[in-house]
Design a protein around this motif. Structure first.
Motif, PDB file in Angstrom:
ATOM      1  N   GLN A   1      11.489 -19.877 -11.953  1.00  0.00           N
ATOM      2  CA  GLN A   1      11.987 -18.603 -11.369  1.00  0.00           C
ATOM      3  C   GLN A   1      11.854 -18.670 -10.270  1.00  0.00           C
ATOM      4  OE1 GLN A   1      10.042 -16.158 -14.123  1.00  0.00           O
ATOM      5  NE2 GLN A   1      11.052 -15.900 -15.687  1.00  0.00           N
ATOM      6  N   GLN A   2      12.959 -17.498  -9.100  1.00  0.00           N
ATOM      7  CA  GLN A   2      13.271 -16.661  -8.151  1.00  0.00           C
ATOM      8  C   GLN A   2      12.810 -15.702  -8.117  1.00  0.00           C
ATOM      9  OE1 GLN A   2      17.029 -18.567  -6.454  1.00  0.00           O
ATOM     10  NE2 GLN A   2      15.991 -20.954  -5.969  1.00  0.00           N
ATOM     11  N   ALA A   3      11.827 -15.477  -7.052  1.00  0.00           N
ATOM     12  CA  ALA A   3      11.383 -13.912  -6.669  1.00  0.00           C
ATOM     13  C   ALA A   3      12.877 -13.950  -5.826  1.00  0.00           C
ATOM     14  CB  ALA A   3      10.247 -13.833  -5.484  1.00  0.00           C
ATOM     15  N   LYS A   4      12.732 -11.995  -6.125  1.00  0.00           N
ATOM     16  CA  LYS A   4      13.795 -11.595  -5.298  1.00  0.00           C
ATOM     17  C   LYS A   4      13.468 -10.726  -4.941  1.00  0.00           C
ATOM     18  CE  LYS A   4      17.084 -12.308  -9.224  1.00  0.00           C
ATOM     19  NZ  LYS A   4      17.860 -11.882 -10.453  1.00  0.00           N
ATOM     20  N   ILE A   5      13.707 -10.631  -3.182  1.00  0.00           N
ATOM     21  CA  ILE A   5      13.232  -9.659  -1.975  1.00  0.00           C
ATOM     22  C   ILE A   5      13.732  -8.766  -1.832  1.00  0.00           C
ATOM     23  CG2 ILE A   5      12.711  -9.620  -0.652  1.00  0.00           C
ATOM     24  CD1 ILE A   5      10.971 -12.909  -0.783  1.00  0.00           C
ATOM     25  N   THR A   6      13.585  -7.621  -1.803  1.00  0.00           N
ATOM     26  CA  THR A   6      14.558  -6.479  -1.864  1.00  0.00           C
ATOM     27  C   THR A   6      13.368  -5.927  -0.208  1.00  0.00           C
ATOM     28  OG1 THR A   6      15.114  -5.761  -3.518  1.00  0.00           O
ATOM     29  CG2 THR A   6      15.555  -4.034  -1.879  1.00  0.00           C
ATOM     30  N   PHE A   7      14.271  -5.263   0.832  1.00  0.00           N
ATOM     31  CA  PHE A   7      14.187  -4.725   1.994  1.00  0.00           C
ATOM     32  C   PHE A   7      15.043  -3.526   1.935  1.00  0.00           C
ATOM     33  CE2 PHE A   7      13.512  -9.075   3.081  1.00  0.00           C
ATOM     34  CZ  PHE A   7      11.845  -9.539   3.608  1.00  0.00           C
TER      35      PHE A   7
ATOM     36  N   LEU B   1      10.741   0.021 -10.830  1.00  0.00           N
ATOM     37  CA  LEU B   1      10.617  -2.109 -11.760  1.00  0.00           C
ATOM     38  C   LEU B   1       9.801  -2.033 -11.984  1.00  0.00           C
ATOM     39  CD1 LEU B   1      12.341  -3.209  -8.320  1.00  0.00           C
ATOM     40  CD2 LEU B   1      13.480  -3.183 -10.649  1.00  0.00           C
ATOM     41  N   GLY B   2       8.528  -1.732 -12.230  1.00  0.00           N
ATOM     42  CA  GLY B   2       7.459  -1.793 -12.210  1.00  0.00           C
ATOM     43  C   GLY B   2       7.458  -0.953 -13.866  1.00  0.00           C
ATOM     44  N   LEU B   3       8.399  -0.053 -14.159  1.00  0.00           N
ATOM     45  CA  LEU B   3       7.424   0.643 -15.066  1.00  0.00           C
ATOM     46  C   LEU B   3       8.568  -0.266 -16.306  1.00  0.00           C
ATOM     47  CD1 LEU B   3       8.843   4.225 -14.137  1.00  0.00           C
ATOM     48  CD2 LEU B   3       6.719   3.504 -15.421  1.00  0.00           C
ATOM     49  N   HIS B   4       9.868  -0.579 -15.411  1.00  0.00           N
ATOM     50  CA  HIS B   4      10.776  -1.760 -16.851  1.00  0.00           C
ATOM     51  C   HIS B   4       9.820  -3.253 -16.510  1.00  0.00           C
ATOM     52  CE1 HIS B   4      13.244   1.552 -15.914  1.00  0.00           C
ATOM     53  NE2 HIS B   4      14.069   0.315 -16.486  1.00  0.00           N
ATOM     54  N   GLY B   5       9.024  -3.124 -16.248  1.00  0.00           N
ATOM     55  CA  GLY B   5       8.257  -4.947 -16.506  1.00  0.00           C
ATOM     56  C   GLY B   5       8.314  -5.424 -15.481  1.00  0.00           C
ATOM     57  N   TYR B   6       8.507  -5.632 -14.386  1.00  0.00           N
ATOM     58  CA  TYR B   6       8.778  -6.514 -12.915  1.00  0.00           C
ATOM     59  C   TYR B   6       7.858  -6.048 -12.705  1.00  0.00           C
ATOM     60  CZ  TYR B   6      14.331  -6.612 -13.873  1.00  0.00           C
ATOM     61  OH  TYR B   6      15.404  -7.248 -14.436  1.00  0.00           O
ATOM     62  N   ARG B   7       7.000  -7.063 -12.070  1.00  0.00           N
ATOM     63  CA  ARG B   7       5.770  -7.305 -11.655  1.00  0.00           C
ATOM     64  C   ARG B   7       6.825  -7.395  -9.650  1.00  0.00           C
ATOM     65  NH1 ARG B   7       2.951 -12.890 -12.053  1.00  0.00           N
ATOM     66  NH2 ARG B   7       1.248 -12.163 -10.290  1.00  0.00           N
ATOM     67  N   THR B   8       6.205  -6.228  -9.416  1.00  0.00           N
ATOM     68  CA  THR B   8       6.183  -5.642  -7.882  1.00  0.00           C
ATOM     69  C   THR B   8       5.120  -5.886  -6.542  1.00  0.00           C
ATOM     70  OG1 THR B   8       5.893  -3.356  -8.304  1.00  0.00           O
ATOM     71  CG2 THR B   8       8.023  -3.996  -8.845  1.00  0.00           C
ATOM     72  N   GLY B   9       5.504  -6.114  -5.692  1.00  0.00           N
ATOM     73  CA  GLY B   9       4.546  -5.350  -4.324  1.00  0.00           C
ATOM     74  C   GLY B   9       5.135  -4.751  -3.161  1.00  0.00           C
ATOM     75  N   LEU B  10       4.511  -3.705  -3.182  1.00  0.00           N
ATOM     76  CA  LEU B  10       5.283  -2.989  -1.478  1.00  0.00           C
ATOM     77  C   LEU B  10       4.527  -2.952  -0.565  1.00  0.00           C
ATOM     78  CD1 LEU B  10       7.001  -0.459  -1.797  1.00  0.00           C
ATOM     79  CD2 LEU B  10       4.876   1.284  -2.418  1.00  0.00           C
ATOM     80  N   VAL B  11       5.018  -3.870   0.482  1.00  0.00           N
ATOM     81  CA  VAL B  11       4.218  -3.739   2.098  1.00  0.00           C
ATOM     82  C   VAL B  11       5.134  -3.064   3.221  1.00  0.00           C
ATOM     83  CG1 VAL B  11       4.293  -5.638   3.195  1.00  0.00           C
ATOM     84  CG2 VAL B  11       4.092  -6.324   1.103  1.00  0.00           C
ATOM     85  N   ASP B  12       4.219  -2.223   3.446  1.00  0.00           N
ATOM     86  CA  ASP B  12       4.327  -0.985   4.760  1.00  0.00           C
ATOM     87  C   ASP B  12       4.121  -2.632   5.558  1.00  0.00           C
ATOM     88  OD1 ASP B  12       4.828   0.444   6.417  1.00  0.00           O
ATOM     89  OD2 ASP B  12       3.578   2.189   5.437  1.00  0.00           O
ATOM     90  N   GLY B  13       5.951  -2.835   5.878  1.00  0.00           N
ATOM     91  CA  GLY B  13       6.028  -3.404   7.411  1.00  0.00           C
ATOM     92  C   GLY B  13       5.365  -2.543   8.935  1.00  0.00           C
ATOM     93  N   ASN B  14       4.665  -1.584   8.933  1.00  0.00           N
ATOM     94  CA  ASN B  14       4.385  -0.496   9.782  1.00  0.00           C
ATOM     95  C   ASN B  14       2.809  -0.928  10.603  1.00  0.00           C
ATOM     96  OD1 ASN B  14       4.011   0.846  12.216  1.00  0.00           O
ATOM     97  ND2 ASN B  14       5.793   2.238  11.601  1.00  0.00           N
ATOM     98  N   PRO B  15       2.722  -1.731  11.245  1.00  0.00           N
ATOM     99  CA  PRO B  15       0.645  -1.505  10.641  1.00  0.00           C
ATOM    100  C   PRO B  15       1.103  -0.781  11.110  1.00  0.00           C
ATOM    101  CG  PRO B  15       2.022  -3.153  12.384  1.00  0.00           C
ATOM    102  CD  PRO B  15       3.726  -2.496  12.036  1.00  0.00           C
ATOM    103  N   GLY B  16       0.665   0.100  12.632  1.00  0.00           N
ATOM    104  CA  GLY B  16       0.049   1.293  13.563  1.00  0.00           C
ATOM    105  C   GLY B  16       0.201   2.723  12.333  1.00  0.00           C
ATOM    106  N   GLN B  17       1.419   2.392  11.825  1.00  0.00           N
ATOM    107  CA  GLN B  17       1.262   3.821  10.754  1.00  0.00           C
ATOM    108  C   GLN B  17       1.113   4.121   9.433  1.00  0.00           C
ATOM    109  OE1 GLN B  17       5.084   5.095   9.489  1.00  0.00           O
ATOM    110  NE2 GLN B  17       4.647   7.448   9.761  1.00  0.00           N
ATOM    111  N   GLN B  18       0.805   2.912   8.316  1.00  0.00           N
ATOM    112  CA  GLN B  18       0.419   2.381   6.865  1.00  0.00           C
ATOM    113  C   GLN B  18       1.292   3.522   5.939  1.00  0.00           C
ATOM    114  OE1 GLN B  18      -0.425  -0.291   5.495  1.00  0.00           O
ATOM    115  NE2 GLN B  18       0.785  -1.296   7.607  1.00  0.00           N
ATOM    116  N   SER B  19       2.069   4.461   5.644  1.00  0.00           N
ATOM    117  CA  SER B  19       2.323   5.764   4.992  1.00  0.00           C
ATOM    118  C   SER B  19       2.094   5.057   3.771  1.00  0.00           C
ATOM    119  CB  SER B  19       3.425   5.755   5.961  1.00  0.00           C
ATOM    120  OG  SER B  19       4.580   5.189   5.286  1.00  0.00           O
TER     121      SER B  19
END
Length: 66
Positions: A3-9, A30-48
């Motif tokens: 299986q290949q991971a799908k990445i969305t930006f 996506l998590g509610l629909h059974g997908y394993r998700t990861g959320l990464v904040d790409g702004n190291p200075g803010q980290q909102s």
């Protein structure tokens, strides 16, 4: 079968246009629909994302032990 991971930006221009909120809603839905998700904040200075989700700095990805 491999299986290949799908990445969305979620990207955009200036601040305040809803990028972080959109990314949170997408990961949550996506998590509610059974997908394993990861959320990464790409702004190291803010980290909102970390601030909004009330994740302490000690649990931050940059401090993870690999």
């Amino acid at each position: 079968m491999t299986q290949q991971a799908k990445i969305t930006f979620v990207t955009g221009g200036s601040g305040g246009i809803g990028k972080s909120a959109c990314a949170r809603m997408l990961a949550h839905t996506l998590g509610l629909h059974g997908y394993r998700t990861g959320l990464v904040d790409g702004n190291p200075g803010q980290q909102s994302q970390r601030s909004y989700l009330r994740i302490p700095d000690s649990k931050a990805l940059e401090y993870a032990m690999v």
